[in-house]
Design an enzyme around this catalytic site. Sequence first.
Site, short mmCIF file in Angstrom:
data_model
loop_
_atom_site.label_atom_id
_atom_site.label_comp_id
_atom_site.label_asym_id
_atom_site.label_seq_id
_atom_site.Cartn_x
_atom_site.Cartn_y
_atom_site.Cartn_z
N ASP A 140 0.92 -1.33 -0.10
CA ASP A 140 0.10 -0.16 -0.13
C ASP A 140 0.87 1.29 0.02
O ASP A 140 1.55 1.55 0.81
CB ASP A 140 -0.88 -0.02 1.29
CG ASP A 140 -1.66 1.29 1.18
OD1 ASP A 140 -1.63 2.20 0.42
OD2 ASP A 140 -2.55 1.22 2.38
N ARG A 198 21.48 27.09 -44.88
CA ARG A 198 22.37 26.65 -46.14
C ARG A 198 21.70 27.35 -47.34
O ARG A 198 21.64 26.82 -48.29
CB ARG A 198 22.94 25.36 -46.34
CG ARG A 198 24.13 25.18 -46.89
CD ARG A 198 24.40 23.73 -47.64
NE ARG A 198 25.77 23.55 -48.01
CZ ARG A 198 26.44 22.73 -48.76
NH1 ARG A 198 25.51 21.68 -49.29
NH2 ARG A 198 27.42 22.56 -49.28
N LYS A 253 24.86 9.18 -53.86
CA LYS A 253 25.04 9.80 -52.59
C LYS A 253 23.80 10.58 -52.20
O LYS A 253 23.76 11.64 -52.93
CB LYS A 253 26.55 10.53 -52.31
CG LYS A 253 26.52 11.25 -51.18
CD LYS A 253 27.98 11.62 -51.10
CE LYS A 253 28.04 12.77 -50.05
NZ LYS A 253 29.44 13.42 -49.90
N TRP A 254 23.04 10.37 -51.53
CA TRP A 254 21.55 11.18 -51.03
C TRP A 254 21.72 12.03 -49.90
O TRP A 254 22.06 11.46 -48.96
CB TRP A 254 20.81 9.96 -51.00
CG TRP A 254 18.99 10.51 -50.93
CD1 TRP A 254 18.58 11.08 -49.70
CD2 TRP A 254 18.18 10.58 -51.63
NE1 TRP A 254 17.60 11.53 -49.78
CE2 TRP A 254 16.97 10.87 -51.05
CE3 TRP A 254 18.14 9.72 -52.94
CZ2 TRP A 254 15.74 11.25 -51.83
CZ3 TRP A 254 16.85 9.85 -53.47
CH2 TRP A 254 15.64 10.58 -52.82
N ASP A 255 22.01 13.26 -50.00
CA ASP A 255 22.22 13.85 -49.05
C ASP A 255 21.17 15.06 -48.74
O ASP A 255 19.86 14.86 -49.36
CB ASP A 255 23.12 15.07 -49.71
CG ASP A 255 24.16 15.54 -48.80
OD1 ASP A 255 23.94 15.60 -47.37
OD2 ASP A 255 25.37 15.90 -49.04
N ASN A 308 20.78 18.61 -46.32
CA ASN A 308 21.72 19.41 -45.57
C ASN A 308 21.18 20.51 -44.71
O ASN A 308 21.67 21.59 -44.78
CB ASN A 308 22.78 20.06 -46.80
CG ASN A 308 23.84 19.12 -47.07
OD1 ASN A 308 24.44 18.49 -46.13
ND2 ASN A 308 24.08 19.11 -48.28
N CYS A 361 23.44 10.48 -46.70
CA CYS A 361 24.30 11.48 -46.07
C CYS A 361 23.34 12.70 -45.57
O CYS A 361 22.42 12.80 -46.05
CB CYS A 361 25.34 11.93 -47.21
SG CYS A 361 26.08 13.44 -46.66
N ASP A 370 31.05 14.94 -41.96
CA ASP A 370 31.80 15.73 -42.95
C ASP A 370 33.24 15.98 -42.09
O ASP A 370 34.17 16.65 -42.95
CB ASP A 370 31.11 17.25 -42.78
CG ASP A 370 29.99 17.00 -44.15
OD1 ASP A 370 30.06 15.98 -44.83
OD2 ASP A 370 29.41 18.02 -44.21
C1 GLA Z 1 27.10 17.68 -47.43
C2 GLA Z 1 27.98 16.24 -47.45
C3 GLA Z 1 29.19 16.62 -48.07
C4 GLA Z 1 29.23 17.04 -49.51
C5 GLA Z 1 28.48 18.66 -49.46
C6 GLA Z 1 28.18 19.04 -50.73
O1 GLA Z 1 27.78 18.66 -46.63
O2 GLA Z 1 28.30 15.98 -46.21
O3 GLA Z 1 29.94 15.39 -48.24
O4 GLA Z 1 28.46 16.28 -50.32
O5 GLA Z 1 27.23 18.37 -48.63
O6 GLA Z 1 27.34 20.14 -50.67
#
Ligand code: GLA
Length: 749
Positions: free
Chosen positions: A52, A443, A476-478, A480, A526, A548
Amino acid sequence: MILFDEKTGIFHLRNAYQSYVFQLVRGRYLLHRYWGRPLREFRDSYPLQPVDRAFSPQPNAYENERTFSLDVLPREYPDAGHVDYRIPAYAVELENGTTATELFYKSHTVTKGKPELTGLPQTYAAEGECETLCIRLEDAKKRLAVTLCYTMFADCSILTRSALFENIGTEAIILTNAASFALDFSDHAFDRMILFGGHAAERSLERVPLTRGVCSAESRRGASSHQMSPFLALARKNTDEHKGEVYGFSLLWSGEFALKTEVEQFGTTRVVGGIQPIGFRWRLGVKEKFQTPEAMLAFSAEGLNGMSQAFHEAVRHHIVRGKYRDAVRPILVNNWEATYFDFDEEKMDRLAACARDLGLELMVLDDGWFGKRNDDNSSLGDIFVNREKLKGGLSAIAESAHKRGLKFGLWFEPEMISIDSKLYHAHPDWILRAPDYPVSFGRHQLVLDLTRAEVRDYIVTSVNHILHEEAIDYVKWDFNRHITDAFSAQMPSVHQGEVKTRYVLGLYDILERITRANPDVLFESCSGGGGRFDAGMLYYMPQTWTSDDTDAIQRLSIQSGTSFVFPPITMGAHVSVVPNHQVGRVTPMQTRAFAAMMGCYGYELDITRMDYRERETVKRHVALYKKIRETMQLGRFYRILTPFDEVKNETAWEFVSKDGREVVVLYFKILAQPAAQLRAVKLTKLDADARYEITHEELAQGLSVDGAGNPQMHLVGRTFYGDELMERGIGVAKIDTDFAAYLWVLKKK
Ligand code: GLA
């Protein structure tokens, strides 16, 4: 194996590594009972004690039983605002404004294999490899049903959990919190471990004693983020890399998240994890469903390496898919740090010629090939080649790589848009933005509204078009910038609280369609480096650009931290120029190479400018890496020393091939010290009775050998039993230089 005892209500989920036990109590409630080393049988030697406790309320049906309170019992999926004051796993708002629900057990099923989760990344397995328990809970007032799913894998110490919500009532429900899992430990004698960081400084380990109250490892950035990884571990105090118990949690989710702990008044610990609840409001119409992301729960009785092994096993065999799942990855050269935006066909051609000469295998053209992009101010969204800059188009560059036997790769950032773009002029409403307020930048760019089907279709069509028109082997597919102003112009106001979640679901839809249409392409995700390095992205793309920051010394901690959850084969790692572009540090080529060999190896500097000696060194490293990469990428990985240890000056990593016949060891010493202690690197997980020959040894560049008076170990050609290598270790020759790196290759006899 999943067992259910009807008499006691005990669910016992067990494999060779762990038992996970909870109990159906009073035919209604799911109470957590045990998670840890595997138990033969759970007979309840430490039963729940009716106590309790003042100020801990009772559910209505148990008014006269003051010892029965859900506020003090260990639970599996606790509700909010209703007789349990600890952090909830889920919360709702009903149309009349109330938040109370009461979920009671309704039924359960146990099936072989694992049912698919629609539209989400998920672990997968063949029927014989796992079993799944689904428990249906229903609200006492028949408003809501929740199905909790548990999958126990046979071959690794992983349990996955998720929850499916369903509106079974007659009016809409707003879900304001929907965790993937929750559970209560009976004590709090843990250290809490998280992976925190920032851009170019991802995944440092913090280990601190678990404290009272609520702690949250979380992201509120619309993405899993550089700042905090979707990972949490609770380790017993004596746990180190090689021994002791640890519980790890990782989410298959690339959006914002929260992994919370609460040590409450009686010293127990609740853990809850899933989508970030702040700002989350999902309107569930009648009969509609909401599926939470999946969580991986790992238990290890063999230290932190044991937990990492469990995660690595799951990632490699139950998450990553496709052609590259079990294939070694090509050694690449990327032009980003070599040229940034300043490239043309001629430069790329010289890069290709040089890459071939060095033995590299893939040339990647990074940012700046599309629209009219020559800096980061414009053209995102315009996914077509810049013919002014590249007269022969992408074909000429692809051709220049292919004719030299190199694969060709291309950078994309499809989720973004620049105001200075054709796409923005055509569709200014395709962005996420708060109505009435000016847009916010990151950016110089804005985020496309992936909740809209036409935006997703545009991305899929334009990326697929390039991938079908051009001979592209790698993408590479970013991503940012992070998400702000998460408001979608096309969505009714009652659904705006879903935008951040729907964004990620939209991304998954895009990734599924593009990766499925291009099964031969190797995808690397990325986000300004490792800002979206999570198990969700790895379901679609088998590797991620780790950071980076390409400085070899920074990478020792970034890659060690990343390895807590993710295996080396998922980490992009490149040799870059010195002084390093991020931190200005000058490190020897060998150190940069060995640090990068830990992951998917590559070069990201202007290789055409290297002198003869550097070129010969690169050739040697590339040839060496080709010999050992199968062990490093497809074998098992162990941390021996990391910059997170008390002595922060060293790192040692060990790789053991799948068949155990080859072992590669890397050792790094950051700063040389006067009067330094001499030391050996103690290996781990070898076969104690087997003999291993040291077949290759590379010591720090600039280290004088023999005649100059410094000791050189001369271990090449010597054979040792595994026990000696583990107990006594491999001697490290005296180091008189900063940033030293050693490598050994051992072969089992
Ligand atoms: C990011 C990625 C980098 C590069 C830049 C390009 O910062 O991490 O490796 O590709 O974009 O603008």
